[in-house]
Write a protein that holds these residues in place. Structure first.
Motif: not given
Length: 337
Positions: A183-186, A227-232
Motif C-alpha cells: 500500500x505504501x509502495x504503490x 489504506x487498510x491492511x490486515x492479517x485477520x
C-alpha cells in the motif's frame, strides 16, 4: 541469448509456487540450484520442480560458481544478513520484500552493496512489473484522469496460525511488513514522491504482538492515500485511483493470476453533463514473477540501472516506520527526509 542462472536460498511457499515457476518460464532466467536447511528437503523441492542442484545449507549454494544470482525468500529477519553474504560471494541478489526489518537494516545492506558496485540488488516488489500497473502509471502520468488527488487501497487475508512466520513478531511478522508495504509502495509509485506527513491506526493481536490490522493516511502535499491492511480479515484486495476527470480501478492489484486475463477499469467524467464513460482494459495472461525476473536479469546482463533500486526500498521502509510511530503516538507525524 545468455540466461542468468539463479540459486534459491530456502524453500518457502512463495518460492515453490510463484517465483521459481515464473523464472523457469523466463527468457533471461533459469533456476539451477536450491538450498534448504537439509539436503533432503532441498532435493525434494528440486525433484518436484526440475531444478538440477540441491544443497543442504545456504553457504554451499553461495559457493557454487555456476550460480550468477540468488533469490532470497527467507523470513524477513534473515533478508539482510543473507543478502550481504550473497554479495560477498559475488552473487547478484533478488530479495523478497520487505528488504529488511527497519531502515537501519536496509542501510546496512546498502553499505555492503556499495562495496560491490558490479552486483545488482533488488527488492522483489513484483506487482510493479505487471502490465496493468505499467498502464495505470502511464494513465496517471499522462493526465488521463486529471490531477490525482486520492488513492484508496485494501489488502487483507486471514491467518491466525501461531506457527506462521507472519504471526511471529521476532521474525518481522505483522500486516504492515507483509502486505502494508504494498500500500505504501504503490502510493509512492503513483504520486512519484514521498509523503509529507502520515497518520496511522493499529490493532495488535494480543497473542502474537503483531499488527493484525493497520489503517493509514499519507499526505502527499495535499494529495492523500488511505489504506487498510490486515492479517485477520476476509481476503480482499483493491486499488482505486481518483482524479478530477476520472478514476482507475484495479480489481486484482497484487496477486494477479498468471494464467488469466487481468482487468483495469477506466472511468472518465463528462462534466458538461452527467455521463460517465467506463472502459475496461483487458491484459492477456501474464506472470508478473516472470517479468520481474527478466527485468532484473536484463539489468544484470546490460549493466544497466536496477529496476527498483535500494534507495526505493529504504524510502518505503522509512514511511512504514513513521506510520507505525504515528499509530503508537495517536497523531499525525511529519516524515523525515
Amino acid at each position: 541469448m545468455r540466461k542468468i542462472r539463479f540459486g534459491v536460498l530456502g524453500a518457502a511457499k512463495i518460492a515453490r509456487t510463484k517465483v521459481i515457476p515464473g523464472m523457469q518460464a523466463g527468457d533471461l532466467t533459469e533456476v539451477t540450484a536450491i538450498s534448504s536447511r537439509t539436503e533432503d528437503s532441498a532435493r525434494a523441492v528440486a525433484d518436484e520442480l526440475g531444478i538440477p542442484k540441491a544443497y543442504g545449507g545456504y553457504e554451499t549454494l553461495l559457493a557454487d560458481p555456476d550460480v550468477d544470482a540468488v533469490y532470497i525468500p527467507l523470513p524477513n529477519h534473515l533478508h539482510v544478513d543473507w543478502s550481504i553474504r550473497a554479495l560477498e560471494a559475488g552473487k547478484h541478489v533478488l530479495c523478497e520484500k520487505p528488504l529488511g526489518l527497519d531502515s537501519k537494516d536496509i542501510a546496512r545492506l546498502m553499505e555492503a552493496a556499495a562495496q560491490h558496485p558490479e552486483l545488482q540488488v533488488m527488492e522483489a516488489f513484483m506487482y510493479r512489473f505487471h502490465p496493468q500497473w505499467e498502464e495505470a502509471k502511464r494513465l496517471v502520468d499522462a493526465g488521463e484522469i486529471g490531477p490525482v488527488a486520492s488513492i484508496q487501497s485494501y489488502f487483507s487475508y486471514f491467518n491466525a496460525d501461531p506457527g506462521n512466520i507472519r504471526n511471529r513478531a521476532e521474525m518481522g511478522g505483522g500486516g504492515m511488513m507483509d502486505i502494508g508495504c504494498y500500500n505504501i509502495s504503490l502510493s509512492r509509485f503513483l504520486f512519484g514522491g514521498e509523503p509529507d506527513r502520515v497518520c496511522g491506526f493499529v490493532d495488535r493481536a494480543p497473542d502474537f504482538g503483531t499488527d493484525r490490522l493497520f489503517s493509514g493516511m499519507m499526505d502527499f502535499s495535499g494529495r492523500v492515500s488511505t489504506f487498510t491492511c490486515s492479517t485477520q480479515l476476509a481476503g480482499h484486495q483493491r486499488v482505486d485511483i481518483l482524479g478530477a476527470k476520472g478514476r482507475i480501478e484495479l480489481p486484482i492489484p497484487f496477486n494477479a493470476p498468471p494464467d488469466e486475463p487481468t482487468r483495469l477499469i477506466l472511468q472518465r467524467e463528462e462534466h458538461k453533463g452527467t455521463d460517465r464513460h467506463l472502459t475496461t482494459i483487458e491484459f492477456p495472461a501474464c506472470d508478473q514473477y516472470t517479468v520481474q525476473g527478466d527485468r532484473f536479469a536484463k539489468a544484470i546482463l546490460d549493466g544497466g540501472p536496477t529496476p527498483t533500486p535500494l534507495d526505493d526500498a529504504l524510502a518505503n521502509m522509512r514511511v512504514l516506520e513513521v506510520l507505525l510511530e504515528s499509530a503508537d503516538a495517536a497523531r499525525w507525524i511529519t516524515c523525515r527526509s
